[in-house]
Design a protein around this motif. Structure first.
Motif, PDB file in Angstrom:
ATOM      1  N   VAL A  33      29.198  55.313  52.603  1.00 16.82           N
ATOM      2  CA  VAL A  33      28.637  56.582  52.564  1.00 16.82           C
ATOM      3  C   VAL A  33      29.331  57.411  51.401  1.00 16.82           C
ATOM      4  N   LEU A  34      28.733  57.888  50.304  1.00 18.42           N
ATOM      5  CA  LEU A  34      28.923  58.824  49.422  1.00 18.42           C
ATOM      6  C   LEU A  34      29.035  60.321  50.023  1.00 18.42           C
ATOM      7  N   ASP A  35      30.046  61.214  49.419  1.00 19.16           N
ATOM      8  CA  ASP A  35      29.524  62.518  49.820  1.00 19.16           C
ATOM      9  C   ASP A  35      28.519  63.218  48.985  1.00 19.16           C
ATOM     10  N   SER A  36      28.615  62.682  47.644  1.00 21.85           N
ATOM     11  CA  SER A  36      27.770  62.956  46.615  1.00 21.85           C
ATOM     12  C   SER A  36      27.544  61.979  45.355  1.00 21.85           C
ATOM     13  N   PHE A  37      26.759  62.189  44.499  1.00 21.69           N
ATOM     14  CA  PHE A  37      26.728  61.439  43.275  1.00 21.69           C
ATOM     15  C   PHE A  37      27.911  61.944  42.469  1.00 21.69           C
ATOM     16  N   GLU A  38      28.510  63.018  42.447  1.00 19.59           N
ATOM     17  CA  GLU A  38      29.352  63.245  41.610  1.00 19.59           C
ATOM     18  C   GLU A  38      30.710  62.485  42.025  1.00 19.59           C
ATOM     19  N   GLN A  39      30.799  62.362  43.397  1.00 19.89           N
ATOM     20  CA  GLN A  39      31.871  61.386  43.902  1.00 19.89           C
ATOM     21  C   GLN A  39      31.761  59.918  43.064  1.00 19.89           C
ATOM     22  N   LEU A  40      30.636  59.368  42.965  1.00 19.06           N
ATOM     23  CA  LEU A  40      30.247  58.151  42.369  1.00 19.06           C
ATOM     24  C   LEU A  40      30.790  57.867  40.950  1.00 19.06           C
ATOM     25  N   GLN A  41      30.614  59.051  40.155  1.00 14.87           N
ATOM     26  CA  GLN A  41      30.753  59.482  39.030  1.00 14.87           C
ATOM     27  C   GLN A  41      32.460  59.410  38.896  1.00 14.87           C
ATOM     28  N   ARG A  42      33.025  60.162  39.638  1.00 13.66           N
ATOM     29  CA  ARG A  42      34.408  60.620  39.467  1.00 13.66           C
ATOM     30  C   ARG A  42      35.196  59.392  40.098  1.00 13.66           C
ATOM     31  N   GLU A  43      34.639  58.489  40.823  1.00 10.00           N
ATOM     32  CA  GLU A  43      35.627  57.543  41.269  1.00 10.00           C
ATOM     33  C   GLU A  43      35.529  55.980  40.363  1.00 10.00           C
ATOM     34  N   CYS A  44      34.204  56.086  39.753  1.00  8.42           N
ATOM     35  CA  CYS A  44      33.950  54.944  39.014  1.00  8.42           C
ATOM     36  C   CYS A  44      34.154  55.101  37.549  1.00  8.42           C
ATOM     37  N   TYR A  45      34.252  56.528  36.943  1.00  7.77           N
ATOM     38  CA  TYR A  45      34.715  56.691  35.429  1.00  7.77           C
ATOM     39  C   TYR A  45      36.112  56.564  35.252  1.00  7.77           C
ATOM     40  N   VAL A  46      36.741  55.563  35.808  1.00 12.87           N
ATOM     41  CA  VAL A  46      38.070  55.368  35.306  1.00 12.87           C
ATOM     42  C   VAL A  46      38.453  53.992  34.876  1.00 12.87           C
ATOM     43  N   ASP A  47      39.659  53.666  34.158  1.00 12.75           N
ATOM     44  CA  ASP A  47      39.975  52.359  33.858  1.00 12.75           C
ATOM     45  C   ASP A  47      40.171  51.424  35.019  1.00 12.75           C
ATOM     46  N   PHE A  48      39.310  50.543  35.093  1.00 16.29           N
ATOM     47  CA  PHE A  48      39.312  49.410  36.180  1.00 16.29           C
ATOM     48  C   PHE A  48      40.327  48.485  35.918  1.00 16.29           C
ATOM     49  N   GLY A  49      41.156  48.215  34.863  1.00 16.03           N
ATOM     50  CA  GLY A  49      42.018  47.436  34.535  1.00 16.03           C
ATOM     51  C   GLY A  49      43.186  47.301  35.619  1.00 16.03           C
ATOM     52  N   PRO A  50      43.981  48.412  36.056  1.00 18.93           N
ATOM     53  CA  PRO A  50      44.875  48.255  37.371  1.00 18.93           C
ATOM     54  C   PRO A  50      44.193  48.074  38.572  1.00 18.93           C
ATOM     55  N   LEU A  51      42.956  48.418  38.814  1.00 20.83           N
ATOM     56  CA  LEU A  51      42.317  48.088  39.976  1.00 20.83           C
ATOM     57  C   LEU A  51      42.007  46.515  40.182  1.00 20.83           C
ATOM     58  N   TYR A  52      41.607  45.987  38.783  1.00 28.37           N
ATOM     59  CA  TYR A  52      41.293  44.404  38.767  1.00 28.37           C
ATOM     60  C   TYR A  52      42.857  43.753  39.100  1.00 28.37           C
ATOM     61  N   GLU A  53      43.666  44.171  38.771  1.00 30.61           N
ATOM     62  CA  GLU A  53      44.918  43.601  38.738  1.00 30.61           C
ATOM     63  C   GLU A  53      45.440  43.404  40.180  1.00 30.61           C
ATOM     64  N   ARG A  54      45.103  44.888  41.124  1.00 33.99           N
ATOM     65  CA  ARG A  54      45.280  44.693  42.431  1.00 33.99           C
ATOM     66  C   ARG A  54      44.617  43.708  43.076  1.00 33.99           C
ATOM     67  N   LEU A  55      43.215  43.891  42.688  1.00 33.73           N
ATOM     68  CA  LEU A  55      42.036  43.050  43.395  1.00 33.73           C
ATOM     69  C   LEU A  55      42.493  41.494  43.430  1.00 33.73           C
ATOM     70  N   ALA A  56      42.943  41.234  42.240  1.00 38.20           N
ATOM     71  CA  ALA A  56      43.432  39.697  41.951  1.00 38.20           C
ATOM     72  C   ALA A  56      44.242  39.127  43.033  1.00 38.20           C
ATOM     73  N   THR A  57      44.851  39.906  43.835  1.00 38.74           N
ATOM     74  CA  THR A  57      45.907  39.338  44.815  1.00 38.74           C
ATOM     75  C   THR A  57      45.356  39.824  46.122  1.00 38.74           C
ATOM     76  N   ALA A  58      44.384  40.608  46.301  1.00 41.06           N
ATOM     77  CA  ALA A  58      44.157  41.388  47.690  1.00 41.06           C
ATOM     78  C   ALA A  58      43.162  40.380  48.382  1.00 41.06           C
ATOM     79  N   SER A  59      43.341  40.363  49.664  1.00 42.21           N
ATOM     80  CA  SER A  59      42.564  39.702  50.655  1.00 42.21           C
ATOM     81  C   SER A  59      41.023  40.382  50.393  1.00 42.21           C
TER      82      SER A  59
END
Length: 300
Positions: free
Chosen positions: A241-267
């Motif tokens: 559940v999103l609080d708003s569509f602004e949240q979707l924009q805020r959380e997703c308009y970032v560099d996913f590179g560091p996130l992908y690095e964490r996800l590579a080893t995450a369960s």
């Protein structure tokens, strides 16, 4: 969800399968070729589904249905509908036979083109459909593309998809699409509302997603969503559940590179699981899933 077609009821053939396809997988919708029965089928789907969505769909969706001049007057002509949508957010709809390859799909989105299946489901598939048809793609997806924030997110998703392919992280990005674009919920005036197309185009899931005690409903968190697997042939066990569509924009308009690095080893998190740190709005009973056939319920 209705049972799938049996052996005695073979799956009806998508008549666009043999249509001449352009290099970008688009085809001629050939709007004049739809039969009176196909137009009437759209009208029934439109009327029945829109009634269920009153008070359930987010206001952005319902407003866009009016702004884009959707009606019960037959299958939309994608060219004319695109002209209206383009005037609002710059997006166009391009007809395709069915699902397109990932790289083609992302290229269309990155250039503000939404691929929509041109065929309409058969009478036998009115309640269950294996692949998205024109009703799912046009009725479910297109109205939200008239919302500027959402329209920009989808374009950014297309650009991000090209990078995810190169980095081998497409499964994680696909989960973001699944739990937002297809099965997302958003808060509106203190209530939960639907914005995901997979829910919008299913009257049964429109009720299930908001009212049934079985599924979990959890506050949207980008990394949590991208670790969570999903099921494709039944109702969802969890909705984010999103609080708003602004949240979707805020959380997703970032560099996913560091996130992908964490996800590579995450369960991977299974869809019925809740984890520490979840913002649980409703802890599901999973009753719907446990009450299914033993073989199906084993994974609940």
């Amino acid at each position: 969800m209705a049972a799938q077609l049996t052996a005695e009821q073979p799956k009806p053939r998508n008549r666009y399968k043999d249509a001449k396809r352009n290099p970008d997988w688009t085809i001629d919708q050939d709007w004049q070729s739809y039969s009176a029965d196909e137009h009437e089928r759209w009208d029934r789907l439109f009327s029945k589904t829109l009634k269920v969505l009153q008070g359930r769909a987010c206001s952005e969706y319902l407003q866009a249905v009016k702004a884009l001049q959707f009606s019960e007057r037959g299958i939309p002509n994608m060219e004319r509908l695109s002209d209206r949508l383009e005037n609002i957010t710059g997006w166009r709809i391009v007809p395709v036979t069915d699902l397109v390859p990932d790289d083609i799909f992302f290229d269309h989105l990155a250039n503000r083109r939404f691929p929509a299946g041109a065929f309409i489901r058969s009478e036998q598939e009115m309640e269950y459909l294996e692949e998205p048809d024109i009703f799912h793609d046009i009725f479910g997806h297109v109205p939200m593309l008239a919302n500027p924030l959402y329209a920009d997110f989808i374009q950014a998703y297309g650009k991000g998809g090209q990078r995810a392919l190169a980095l081998g992280r497409l499964p994680n990005l696909a989960r973001l699409y699944w739990y937002t674009v297809e099965f997302g919920l958003v808060k509106e005036d203190g209530d939960l509302r639907i914005f995901g197309a997979g829910i919008m185009s299913s009257t049964a899931e429109s009720v299930f997603a908001l009212d049934d005690p079985s599924p979990h409903r959890v506050v949207f968190d980008l990394e949590r969503v991208m670790r969570t697997s999903y099921i494709i042939d039944d109702f969802q066990k969890i909705y984010f559940v999103l609080d708003s569509f602004e949240q979707l924009q805020r959380e997703c308009y970032v560099d996913f590179g560091p996130l992908y690095e964490r996800l590579a080893t995450a369960s991977t998190i299974e869809p019925h699981e809740l984890i520490e740190g979840d913002g649980v709005l409703h802890r599901g009973t999973m009753a719907y899933f446990r009450n299914k056939k033993p073989k199906e319920a084993a994974n609940a």
